[in-house]
Scaffold this motif. Structure first.
Motif, PDB file in Angstrom:
ATOM      1  N   LEU A  10      12.486  -9.436   1.761  1.00 50.86           N
ATOM      2  CA  LEU A  10      11.799 -10.730   1.681  1.00 50.86           C
ATOM      3  C   LEU A  10      12.013 -11.368   0.311  1.00 50.86           C
ATOM      4  CD1 LEU A  10       8.408  -9.561   3.246  1.00 50.86           C
ATOM      5  CD2 LEU A  10      10.209 -10.895   4.381  1.00 50.86           C
ATOM      6  N   PRO A  11      11.781 -12.661   0.189  1.00 47.42           N
ATOM      7  CA  PRO A  11      11.876 -13.301  -1.125  1.00 47.42           C
ATOM      8  C   PRO A  11      10.855 -12.695  -2.095  1.00 47.42           C
ATOM      9  CG  PRO A  11      11.711 -14.959   0.625  1.00 47.42           C
ATOM     10  CD  PRO A  11      11.478 -13.615   1.255  1.00 47.42           C
ATOM     11  N   ALA A  12      11.201 -12.659  -3.364  1.00 49.30           N
ATOM     12  CA  ALA A  12      10.341 -12.038  -4.383  1.00 49.30           C
ATOM     13  C   ALA A  12       8.947 -12.661  -4.423  1.00 49.30           C
ATOM     14  CB  ALA A  12      10.997 -12.134  -5.757  1.00 49.30           C
ATOM     15  N   ASP A  13       8.833 -13.946  -4.111  1.00 49.75           N
ATOM     16  CA  ASP A  13       7.534 -14.613  -4.182  1.00 49.75           C
ATOM     17  C   ASP A  13       6.793 -14.636  -2.833  1.00 49.75           C
ATOM     18  OD1 ASP A  13       9.117 -16.409  -2.823  1.00 49.75           O
ATOM     19  OD2 ASP A  13       8.599 -18.136  -4.075  1.00 49.75           O
ATOM     20  N   SER A  14       7.241 -13.829  -1.878  1.00 52.27           N
ATOM     21  CA  SER A  14       6.668 -13.873  -0.528  1.00 52.27           C
ATOM     22  C   SER A  14       5.203 -13.454  -0.471  1.00 52.27           C
ATOM     23  CB  SER A  14       7.488 -13.004   0.431  1.00 52.27           C
ATOM     24  OG  SER A  14       7.454 -11.648   0.027  1.00 52.27           O
ATOM     25  N   SER A  15       4.733 -12.687  -1.429  1.00 54.81           N
ATOM     26  CA  SER A  15       3.332 -12.245  -1.405  1.00 54.81           C
ATOM     27  C   SER A  15       2.479 -13.004  -2.426  1.00 54.81           C
ATOM     28  CB  SER A  15       3.249 -10.741  -1.657  1.00 54.81           C
ATOM     29  OG  SER A  15       3.711 -10.445  -2.955  1.00 54.81           O
ATOM     30  N   GLU A  16       3.023 -14.050  -2.996  1.00 51.32           N
ATOM     31  CA  GLU A  16       2.318 -14.795  -4.041  1.00 51.32           C
ATOM     32  C   GLU A  16       0.956 -15.316  -3.568  1.00 51.32           C
ATOM     33  OE1 GLU A  16       3.515 -18.727  -6.285  1.00 51.32           O
ATOM     34  OE2 GLU A  16       4.867 -17.051  -6.799  1.00 51.32           O
ATOM     35  N   MET A  21      -4.984 -14.863  -3.580  1.00 52.63           N
ATOM     36  CA  MET A  21      -6.223 -14.720  -2.828  1.00 52.63           C
ATOM     37  C   MET A  21      -6.997 -13.496  -3.323  1.00 52.63           C
ATOM     38  SD  MET A  21      -7.791 -12.806  -0.121  1.00 52.63           S
ATOM     39  CE  MET A  21      -6.405 -11.956   0.594  1.00 52.63           C
ATOM     40  N   LEU A  22      -6.309 -12.382  -3.512  1.00 55.37           N
ATOM     41  CA  LEU A  22      -6.962 -11.167  -4.002  1.00 55.37           C
ATOM     42  C   LEU A  22      -7.536 -11.383  -5.402  1.00 55.37           C
ATOM     43  CD1 LEU A  22      -4.651  -8.226  -2.872  1.00 55.37           C
ATOM     44  CD2 LEU A  22      -6.912  -8.809  -1.999  1.00 55.37           C
ATOM     45  N   TYR A  26     -11.375 -10.844  -6.892  1.00 53.11           N
ATOM     46  CA  TYR A  26     -11.719  -9.799  -7.853  1.00 53.11           C
ATOM     47  C   TYR A  26     -11.889 -10.280  -9.293  1.00 53.11           C
ATOM     48  CZ  TYR A  26     -10.905  -6.431  -4.173  1.00 53.11           C
ATOM     49  OH  TYR A  26     -10.988  -5.716  -3.015  1.00 53.11           O
ATOM     50  N   GLU A  27     -11.178 -11.295  -9.704  1.00 52.18           N
ATOM     51  CA  GLU A  27     -11.238 -11.751 -11.097  1.00 52.18           C
ATOM     52  C   GLU A  27     -12.650 -12.137 -11.519  1.00 52.18           C
ATOM     53  OE1 GLU A  27     -11.225 -14.215 -14.530  1.00 52.18           O
ATOM     54  OE2 GLU A  27     -11.577 -15.023 -12.528  1.00 52.18           O
ATOM     55  N   PRO A  28     -13.416 -12.862 -10.679  1.00 53.06           N
ATOM     56  CA  PRO A  28     -14.762 -13.264 -11.104  1.00 53.06           C
ATOM     57  C   PRO A  28     -15.741 -12.089 -11.294  1.00 53.06           C
ATOM     58  CG  PRO A  28     -14.043 -14.571  -9.216  1.00 53.06           C
ATOM     59  CD  PRO A  28     -13.053 -13.468  -9.404  1.00 53.06           C
ATOM     60  N   LEU A  29     -15.402 -10.925 -10.788  1.00 54.98           N
ATOM     61  CA  LEU A  29     -16.318  -9.785 -10.877  1.00 54.98           C
ATOM     62  C   LEU A  29     -16.416  -9.216 -12.289  1.00 54.98           C
ATOM     63  CD1 LEU A  29     -15.331  -8.070  -7.521  1.00 54.98           C
ATOM     64  CD2 LEU A  29     -17.329  -9.494  -7.976  1.00 54.98           C
ATOM     65  N   GLY A  30     -15.474  -9.521 -13.155  1.00 51.17           N
ATOM     66  CA  GLY A  30     -15.553  -9.134 -14.560  1.00 51.17           C
ATOM     67  C   GLY A  30     -14.892  -7.806 -14.896  1.00 51.17           C
ATOM     68  N   LYS A  31     -14.659  -7.643 -16.183  1.00 49.78           N
ATOM     69  CA  LYS A  31     -13.940  -6.472 -16.687  1.00 49.78           C
ATOM     70  C   LYS A  31     -14.677  -5.156 -16.433  1.00 49.78           C
ATOM     71  CE  LYS A  31     -10.943  -8.631 -20.044  1.00 49.78           C
ATOM     72  NZ  LYS A  31      -9.718  -8.482 -19.304  1.00 49.78           N
ATOM     73  N   GLU A  32     -15.998  -5.167 -16.570  1.00 46.96           N
ATOM     74  CA  GLU A  32     -16.771  -3.934 -16.346  1.00 46.96           C
ATOM     75  C   GLU A  32     -16.643  -3.484 -14.887  1.00 46.96           C
ATOM     76  OE1 GLU A  32     -18.809  -0.670 -17.670  1.00 46.96           O
ATOM     77  OE2 GLU A  32     -17.983  -2.293 -18.879  1.00 46.96           O
ATOM     78  N   TRP A  33     -16.710  -4.442 -13.971  1.00 45.25           N
ATOM     79  CA  TRP A  33     -16.545  -4.121 -12.555  1.00 45.25           C
ATOM     80  C   TRP A  33     -15.148  -3.564 -12.320  1.00 45.25           C
ATOM     81  CZ3 TRP A  33     -13.349  -5.031  -8.502  1.00 45.25           C
ATOM     82  CH2 TRP A  33     -13.796  -4.644  -7.244  1.00 45.25           C
TER      83      TRP A  33
END
Length: 118
Positions: A10-16, A21-22, A26-33
Protein backbone atom coordinates in the motif's frame (compact mmCIF):
# COMPACT_ATOMS: atom_id res chain seq x y z
CA UNK A 1 2.92 2.08 10.05
CA UNK A 2 5.17 2.49 7.01
CA UNK A 3 6.39 -1.10 7.43
CA UNK A 4 2.79 -2.37 7.49
CA UNK A 5 1.93 -0.41 4.35
CA UNK A 6 5.09 -1.67 2.66
CA UNK A 7 4.35 -5.31 3.55
CA UNK A 8 0.79 -4.94 2.27
CA UNK A 9 1.84 -3.20 -0.94
CA UNK A 10 0.00 0.00 0.00
CA UNK A 11 1.07 3.64 -0.28
CA UNK A 12 3.18 4.84 2.67
CA UNK A 13 0.48 7.32 3.73
CA UNK A 14 -2.39 4.79 3.53
CA UNK A 15 -2.86 4.67 7.31
CA UNK A 16 -2.49 8.42 7.88
CA UNK A 17 -6.21 8.93 8.60
CA UNK A 18 -6.23 6.04 11.06
CA UNK A 19 -3.15 7.41 12.84
CA UNK A 20 -4.71 10.86 13.13
CA UNK A 21 -7.92 9.36 14.51
CA UNK A 22 -6.00 7.38 17.15
CA UNK A 23 -3.86 10.35 18.13
CA UNK A 24 -7.02 12.44 18.41
CA UNK A 25 -8.32 9.94 20.97
CA UNK A 26 -5.14 9.48 22.99
CA UNK A 27 -3.28 12.80 22.81
CA UNK A 28 -5.77 14.71 25.02
CA UNK A 29 -5.35 12.14 27.81
CA UNK A 30 -1.95 13.60 28.73
CA UNK A 31 1.57 12.41 29.35
CA UNK A 32 0.84 10.77 32.72
CA UNK A 33 -1.92 8.67 31.16
CA UNK A 34 0.42 7.73 28.28
CA UNK A 35 3.12 6.69 30.76
CA UNK A 36 0.74 4.50 32.76
CA UNK A 37 -0.83 2.99 29.65
CA UNK A 38 2.59 2.16 28.19
CA UNK A 39 3.66 0.46 31.42
CA UNK A 40 0.48 -1.64 31.38
CA UNK A 41 1.15 -2.62 27.78
CA UNK A 42 4.69 -3.63 28.76
CA UNK A 43 3.29 -5.91 31.47
CA UNK A 44 1.06 -7.66 28.92
CA UNK A 45 4.11 -8.44 26.76
CA UNK A 46 6.05 -9.30 29.90
CA UNK A 47 3.51 -11.97 30.88
CA UNK A 48 3.55 -13.48 27.41
CA UNK A 49 7.36 -13.55 27.42
CA UNK A 50 7.41 -15.40 30.75
CA UNK A 51 4.91 -17.96 29.42
CA UNK A 52 6.88 -18.37 26.18
CA UNK A 53 10.11 -18.89 28.14
CA UNK A 54 8.42 -21.54 30.30
CA UNK A 55 7.11 -23.30 27.18
CA UNK A 56 10.68 -23.45 25.88
CA UNK A 57 12.00 -24.65 29.27
CA UNK A 58 13.98 -21.41 29.69
CA UNK A 59 14.20 -19.85 33.15
CA UNK A 60 12.80 -16.33 33.50
CA UNK A 61 12.85 -14.11 36.57
CA UNK A 62 10.49 -11.10 36.49
CA UNK A 63 11.96 -8.14 38.37
CA UNK A 64 10.99 -4.72 39.62
CA UNK A 65 12.78 -2.71 42.27
CA UNK A 66 15.83 -2.00 40.13
CA UNK A 67 17.41 1.40 39.56
CA UNK A 68 15.43 2.58 36.53
CA UNK A 69 17.60 5.67 36.02
CA UNK A 70 20.77 3.56 35.77
CA UNK A 71 19.05 1.00 33.52
CA UNK A 72 17.74 3.74 31.24
CA UNK A 73 21.23 5.24 31.07
CA UNK A 74 22.87 1.87 30.38
CA UNK A 75 20.48 1.08 27.53
CA UNK A 76 20.27 4.65 26.18
CA UNK A 77 16.49 4.64 26.58
CA UNK A 78 16.00 8.37 27.18
CA UNK A 79 17.46 9.15 23.74
CA UNK A 80 14.74 6.93 22.26
CA UNK A 81 11.97 8.50 24.33
CA UNK A 82 11.66 5.34 26.42
CA UNK A 83 11.79 4.42 30.12
CA UNK A 84 12.27 1.05 31.79
CA UNK A 85 9.49 -0.33 34.00
CA UNK A 86 10.36 -4.04 34.39
CA UNK A 87 13.21 -6.35 33.48
CA UNK A 88 13.18 -10.05 32.64
CA UNK A 89 16.46 -11.91 32.90
CA UNK A 90 16.17 -15.15 30.92
CA UNK A 91 18.50 -18.08 30.46
CA UNK A 92 19.37 -21.44 31.93
CA UNK A 93 20.12 -21.93 35.59
CA UNK A 94 23.47 -23.28 36.64
CA UNK A 95 22.30 -26.58 38.11
CA UNK A 96 25.46 -27.21 40.14
CA UNK A 97 25.30 -23.93 42.03
CA UNK A 98 21.52 -23.79 42.57
CA UNK A 99 20.64 -25.08 46.03
CA UNK A 100 16.91 -24.66 45.25
CA UNK A 101 16.86 -26.84 42.13
CA UNK A 102 16.04 -30.11 43.90
CA UNK A 103 13.65 -28.76 46.52
CA UNK A 104 9.97 -29.60 46.16
CA UNK A 105 7.93 -26.91 44.38
CA UNK A 106 5.32 -25.38 46.68
CA UNK A 107 2.23 -23.92 45.02
CA UNK A 108 -0.83 -22.18 46.42
CA UNK A 109 -3.90 -24.40 46.00
CA UNK A 110 -6.23 -23.35 43.19
CA UNK A 111 -9.15 -22.62 45.53
CA UNK A 112 -6.99 -20.14 47.46
CA UNK A 113 -6.41 -17.83 44.48
CA UNK A 114 -9.16 -18.58 41.95
CA UNK A 115 -12.75 -17.45 42.44
CA UNK A 116 -15.18 -19.45 40.37
CA UNK A 117 -18.33 -17.63 39.29
CA UNK A 118 -21.75 -19.09 38.64
Amino acid sequence: MTKTAEERGLPADSSEGYQKMLWGLYEPLGKEWHKNHSAKQAYISFGLAIAAAAEQKVDATPMEGFNTEKMDELLGLAEQGLKSVVILPIGYREQEGDWLVNLKKVRTPKDAFVTELG
